[in-house]
Design a protein around this motif. Sequence first.
Motif, PDB file in Angstrom:
ATOM      1  N   GLY A   1      -6.003   5.304  -3.362  1.00 39.49           N
ATOM      2  CA  GLY A   1      -5.097   6.366  -3.758  1.00 39.49           C
ATOM      3  C   GLY A   1      -5.707   7.337  -4.738  1.00 39.49           C
ATOM      4  N   THR A   2      -6.855   6.994  -5.347  1.00 36.51           N
ATOM      5  CA  THR A   2      -7.406   7.810  -6.419  1.00 36.51           C
ATOM      6  C   THR A   2      -8.576   8.676  -5.970  1.00 36.51           C
ATOM      7  OG1 THR A   2      -6.864   5.981  -7.868  1.00 36.51           O
ATOM      8  CG2 THR A   2      -8.201   7.725  -8.793  1.00 36.51           C
TER       9      THR A   2
ATOM     10  N   HIS B   1       3.727   5.719  -5.382  1.00 33.18           N
ATOM     11  CA  HIS B   1       3.924   5.916  -6.818  1.00 33.18           C
ATOM     12  C   HIS B   1       2.776   6.708  -7.426  1.00 33.18           C
ATOM     13  CE1 HIS B   1       7.591   3.748  -7.868  1.00 33.18           C
ATOM     14  NE2 HIS B   1       7.341   3.036  -6.792  1.00 33.18           N
ATOM     15  N   ILE B   2       1.539   6.494  -6.894  1.00 31.75           N
ATOM     16  CA  ILE B   2       0.405   7.268  -7.403  1.00 31.75           C
ATOM     17  C   ILE B   2       0.627   8.753  -7.135  1.00 31.75           C
ATOM     18  CG2 ILE B   2      -2.034   7.752  -6.970  1.00 31.75           C
ATOM     19  CD1 ILE B   2      -2.484   4.793  -6.631  1.00 31.75           C
TER      20      ILE B   2
ATOM     21  N   VAL C   1       2.475   1.549  -3.507  1.00 32.61           N
ATOM     22  CA  VAL C   1       1.574   1.902  -4.602  1.00 32.61           C
ATOM     23  C   VAL C   1       1.048   3.320  -4.435  1.00 32.61           C
ATOM     24  CG1 VAL C   1      -0.634   1.352  -5.654  1.00 32.61           C
ATOM     25  CG2 VAL C   1       0.918  -0.474  -5.059  1.00 32.61           C
ATOM     26  N   VAL C   2       0.621   3.655  -3.209  1.00 35.55           N
ATOM     27  CA  VAL C   2       0.113   5.016  -2.985  1.00 35.55           C
ATOM     28  C   VAL C   2       1.239   6.017  -3.218  1.00 35.55           C
ATOM     29  CG1 VAL C   2      -0.793   6.558  -1.228  1.00 35.55           C
ATOM     30  CG2 VAL C   2      -1.731   4.301  -1.459  1.00 35.55           C
TER      31      VAL C   2
ATOM     32  N   PHE D   1      -4.654  -4.998  -4.992  1.00 36.37           N
ATOM     33  CA  PHE D   1      -4.112  -3.882  -5.761  1.00 36.37           C
ATOM     34  C   PHE D   1      -5.223  -2.904  -6.131  1.00 36.37           C
ATOM     35  CE2 PHE D   1      -2.638  -1.733  -9.540  1.00 36.37           C
ATOM     36  CZ  PHE D   1      -1.390  -1.320  -9.139  1.00 36.37           C
ATOM     37  N   LEU D   2      -6.373  -3.457  -6.574  1.00 30.12           N
ATOM     38  CA  LEU D   2      -7.522  -2.615  -6.914  1.00 30.12           C
ATOM     39  C   LEU D   2      -7.933  -1.765  -5.720  1.00 30.12           C
ATOM     40  CD1 LEU D   2      -9.853  -2.050  -8.972  1.00 30.12           C
ATOM     41  CD2 LEU D   2     -11.147  -3.724  -7.705  1.00 30.12           C
TER      42      LEU D   2
ATOM     43  N   GLU E   1       0.829  -1.199   0.000  1.00 30.41           N
ATOM     44  CA  GLU E   1       0.000   0.000   0.000  1.00 30.41           C
ATOM     45  C   GLU E   1       0.865   1.250   0.000  1.00 30.41           C
ATOM     46  OE1 GLU E   1      -3.242   0.259   2.711  1.00 30.41           O
ATOM     47  OE2 GLU E   1      -3.860   1.981   1.516  1.00 30.41           O
TER      48      GLU E   1
ATOM     49  N   CYS F   1      -4.558  -9.210  -7.155  1.00 31.85           N
ATOM     50  CA  CYS F   1      -5.204  -8.231  -8.032  1.00 31.85           C
ATOM     51  C   CYS F   1      -6.271  -7.463  -7.270  1.00 31.85           C
ATOM     52  CB  CYS F   1      -5.847  -8.928  -9.231  1.00 31.85           C
ATOM     53  SG  CYS F   1      -4.654  -9.540 -10.394  1.00 31.85           S
TER      54      CYS F   1
ATOM     55  N   TRP G   1      -5.457   0.971  -5.173  1.00 35.70           N
ATOM     56  CA  TRP G   1      -5.580   1.889  -6.299  1.00 35.70           C
ATOM     57  C   TRP G   1      -6.746   2.854  -6.053  1.00 35.70           C
ATOM     58  CZ3 TRP G   1      -6.670  -0.342 -11.843  1.00 35.70           C
ATOM     59  CH2 TRP G   1      -6.489   0.663 -12.793  1.00 35.70           C
TER      60      TRP G   1
END
Lengths: 321, 123
Positions: free
Chosen positions: A284-285, A39-40, A36-37, A277-278, A33, A274, A281
Amino acid sequence: MLSITTFVIVSIIKSVIAILLLLTAVAYTVWLERKVVGHIQNRWGPTRVGPFGLLQPLADGLKFILKEDLTPPHVYKPLYIAAPMIAVIFAITSISLIPIGNSISIGGINTPLQITDVNIGLLIILGITSMGVYGVALAGWSSNSKYSLLGGLRASAQMVSYEISLGLSLVGVLIMAGSFSLRTIVDAQGGTFWGFIPRWNVFHGQEVAFFVYLMSAFAETNRVPFDLPEYANMITVACLATLLFLGGWHGPLFGPPLLQAILPVFWFGLKVFCFLFLYIWVRGTLPRFRYDQLMAFAWKFLFPLAVANLAITGLIVALRS
Amino acid sequence: MLHLALFTIFGAVAVAGAVNLLVQRHPINSALSLIAVMASLAVEYLLLGAEFVAAVQVIVYAGAIMVLFVFVIMLLNAGEEELTRGSRVAILFGVPGVLIGAVLIAWTLRYWRSCNRSTSRSS
């Protein structure tokens, strides 16, 4: 049938493996987490400890252990200590019912790849999840501060509300499979349509249910005030989504026998990954909901949608039989 | 054997929780011991082979109804209760009631045992 001693030994081994797997998965979900967050948001995330920051969870764990255990004055001590324990216990217990693959046999002992295969597995998982609310509510109350009380009440009210649409979205799948057992539900999803579309429930009339489940699962776990059960709950929810909608361990099998034995577990892990990850994602969005919008969404949109899906699924299954 | 041991243990937990429910002075402790009673009853159902009833007991009683109890206790901010010296009504009706109950249970047990003995003899 196994004798009682082998049964106990096999169960203990399986429990230890499951707990180790779950705790490692929890630690690395935290790492995933943050990465990924990061990199976002155009950052690197953890990089200092180990290659790609892979040892960061170990360093975090060490820090947690060495931290001072501070208890504020005027708290209600027994519950203040017990509440996080309740939350963690119920978050970890539910993993014991999750099957991660078919049965294996080692040295003449044939055992399914899950701690126990109960024929009402899904109901028990729902029961355990509903008990997890107490951890949140009691933690809010026992701190003896009105802000944490309101926070605890909001979080537990949110969990209770979204549990309803979560449970209802699963009923459609149960009608399709005709069983509460997670193993039977997964077995009902084997095979393909026209040779290439897998017969997973998500492609088999349960698209709306999957959508409702996804939304409720986000709300059910995202803003729980403790970190650890939050991630453990995330993994449970991801495992459930995989088992109920994405066909569990079904996937293309090929290669030598050894590879064929490992592949189902690999497909299961890949699907769970997956889903996680979703999850990260979306976190973070999208921005946060306001609390009243959150409750309105649960009761005025998701709940009717889940009921409609249940009615239509029931009608179709009844007409077909 | 394992069944009997577990059944006895959880029966004792249920009774202890019920007694604790009455003895505790803080409402939240009483609510929590009621949850313990419900949970151990669910285990008893499980041991009797009624798995569905056990799961529903946990989901409905422990998971839904008791959450509402706990919510209400928290929102009303109920504090510690004062212990009273007991009401006269409780002594007038409670003590004879308990006696009658105990006699009834003893009588039923004796009757049941004699029935068992006669059936085992005839078979």
